[in-house]
Design an enzyme around this catalytic site. Structure first.
Site, PDB file in Angstrom:
ATOM      1  N   HIS A  75       1.113  -1.416   0.280  1.00  0.00           N
ATOM      2  CA  HIS A  75       0.146  -0.118   0.398  1.00  0.00           C
ATOM      3  C   HIS A  75       0.859   1.068   0.136  1.00  0.00           C
ATOM      4  O   HIS A  75       0.412   2.124   0.598  1.00  0.00           O
ATOM      5  CB  HIS A  75      -0.411   0.016   1.142  1.00  0.00           C
ATOM      6  CG  HIS A  75      -1.617  -1.065   1.612  1.00  0.00           C
ATOM      7  ND1 HIS A  75      -2.877  -1.417   0.763  1.00  0.00           N
ATOM      8  CD2 HIS A  75      -1.211  -2.571   2.057  1.00  0.00           C
ATOM      9  CE1 HIS A  75      -3.873  -2.238   1.511  1.00  0.00           C
ATOM     10  NE2 HIS A  75      -3.103  -2.875   2.192  1.00  0.00           N
ATOM     11  N   SER A 123      18.395  16.143 -18.209  1.00  0.00           N
ATOM     12  CA  SER A 123      16.961  17.707 -17.878  1.00  0.00           C
ATOM     13  C   SER A 123      17.827  19.148 -18.513  1.00  0.00           C
ATOM     14  O   SER A 123      18.971  18.893 -18.414  1.00  0.00           O
ATOM     15  CB  SER A 123      16.859  18.303 -16.394  1.00  0.00           C
ATOM     16  OG  SER A 123      16.865  19.804 -16.485  1.00  0.00           O
TER      17      SER A 123
END
Length: 461
Positions: free
Chosen positions: A189, A319
């Site tokens: 989870h 980037s």
């Protein structure tokens, strides 16, 4: 002066065709009428059509339907196509007639014109080999195109997809073995859970691929059932009753795949359940790969503000504005292509469900989507393995740091002090920012010696 065009004729009359082209009238009409997008008929399907046409010529010769010279010339022309000598002769769009008739005729015309030249004749009017009467003898687009679809699909699965899948699975198994001693915190989870080893985690990925491989292999037998011999509607009109079996036998001998004539030609023309089932296996593989790629990039997140448990190869700058940034690009490429495969599956299933009566007329779409998915998955697995998995390393110090901070190690205390007291220790540690050991001692539920003996991550895996 050299002519730039020649006149070719079909039942609609004459039409100009580029003089240098081997294709004929029907291909030219398709070029004129279906200027739709940029997707061309997949090269794997073109090669499969050439293989099928060669097998048909050989079968017709064996049945006494085609003379030796013509059969040999057609087979020779098909071999040239298979060798890549005529790649530019198959320019037709995927978005054409739903039976693939125009691509079948494209192949018929190219082989007829080239076979005529091999026999010492010419291309175009007066050719020595006829595209319909000789190359397409005993055939219909309705049975030959789906036959080529199955040949292409089975070939790509066997020769490209399964080898790439096997290599990636072995690479993950190797990493699982290499990291078998690295105990780390598990996560369920997206929350901390009990420990496992990094090797165990990666072994799960490898097992997912093994299950996917089983699914893909289970689909192969259905892909090896061929429609050839059904002709127009499945009855076998205008072909020898043994033609389908003869063609399938030749394709099996040449490919090493167990091709055989389908038992019910009506289903082979009107439905595409084998390709739906097989693409479902590709979808299964895509789902597994997407999960694996996402796990890898999450575990490699950071490098300083994320999980940072894995280090991935630094392949290129990440980037245009942030200096020094390196991104999990192989995982991103894999997840994108898996999305495409899942979308392909939906469109393929809709197409397969949309047949009417004796023929499904979504065949080019189905073929295009299946072959694109197989190609994407094979290439993607090769790329992920070579540029990511092979160079993937464990950040042992970071893994140990996160392990020491996890509250879920408290689970080891359940058998000794019970769930409620163990939960109280975890909540106290979280609320006060202390370690589990400090919280346990503060609450007085056990001694330091007991904690050290019972909370041992290496014993919890």
């Amino acid at each position: 002066m050299t002519k730039t065009v020649r006149s070719e004729t079909d039942t609609f009359g004459p039409i100009d065709v580029p003089a240098a082209a081997l294709w004929g009238a029907q291909t030219q009409r398709s070029l004129a009428h279906f200027r739709i997008s940029s997707e061309k008929m997949p090269p794997e399907l073109i090669l499969a059509l050439a293989r099928v046409k060669r097998a048909c010529a050989e079968a017709n010769r064996g049945l006494g339907k085609l003379d030796d010279a013509k059969a040999a010339a057609i087979a020779g022309a098909a071999d040239e196509v298979l060798a890549g000598r005529h790649d530019g002769e198959f320019p037709l769009s995927v978005w054409q007639t739903g039976s693939g008739t125009q691509s079948n005729m494209n192949m018929n015309e190219v082989l007829a014109n080239r076979a005529s030249e091999l026999l010492g004749g010419r291309r175009g009017p007066g050719r020595l080999v006829h595209p319909n009467d000789d190359v397409n003898l005993g055939q219909s687009s309705n049975d030959i195109f789906p036959t080529a679809m199955h040949v292409a699909a089975a070939t790509q699965v066997k020769e490209r997809l399964l080898p790439s899948l096997d290599l990636l699975r072995h690479a993950l198994e190797s990493k699982a073995e290499a990291f078998a001693d690295v105990v780390k915190i598990g996560r369920t989870h997206l929350q901390d859970a009990t420990p496992l080893t990094l090797g165990q985690e990666i072994s799960g990925w490898a097992a997912q691929l093994a299950l996917s491989e089983q699914a893909v292999r289970a689909a192969l037998p259905m892909l090896c059932q061929l429609a050839v011999g059904g002709t127009a509607v499945g009855t076998g009109l205008n072909t020898d009753p043994s033609f389908g079996a003869a063609v399938a036998a030749r394709l099996a001998e040449q490919s090493g795949l167990p091709f055989e004539s389908a038992g019910n030609k009506f289903a082979a023309l009107a439905g595409h359940e084998p390709l739906v089932f097989a693409h479902g296996a590709l979808k299964t593989l895509a789902a597994a790969l997407m999960k694996i790629a996402n796990d890898i990039r999450w575990l490699a997140s950071g490098p300083r503000s994320g999980l940072g448990e894995l280090s991935l190869p630094e392949n290129e700058p990440g980037s245009s504005i942030m200096p020094g940034k390196v991104n999990p690009t192989q995982c991103e490429a894999m997840t994108m292509l898996c999305c495409q495969v899942l979308g392909n599956d939906a469109a393929l299933a809709i197409g397969a469900a949309s047949g009417n009566f004796e023929l499904n007329v979504f065949k080019p779409l189905i073929a295009h989507n299946f072959l694109q998915s197989a190609r994407l998955l094979a290439d993607g697995m090769d790329s992920l393995r070579e540029h990511c998995v092979d160079g993937m390393e464990a950040n042992r110090a970071r893994i140990a740091e996160l392990m020491a901070r996890s509250l879920m190690l408290v689970t080891a205390l359940n058998p000794h002090i019970g769930y409620d007291k163990a939960a109280a220790i975890a909540k106290h540690a979280h609320r006060h920012g202390t370690t589990l050991r400090e919280a346990a001692l503060a609450l007085g539920h056990l001694s330091a010696e007991q904690f050290d003996a019972w909370v041992r991550p290496e014993d919890m895996v």
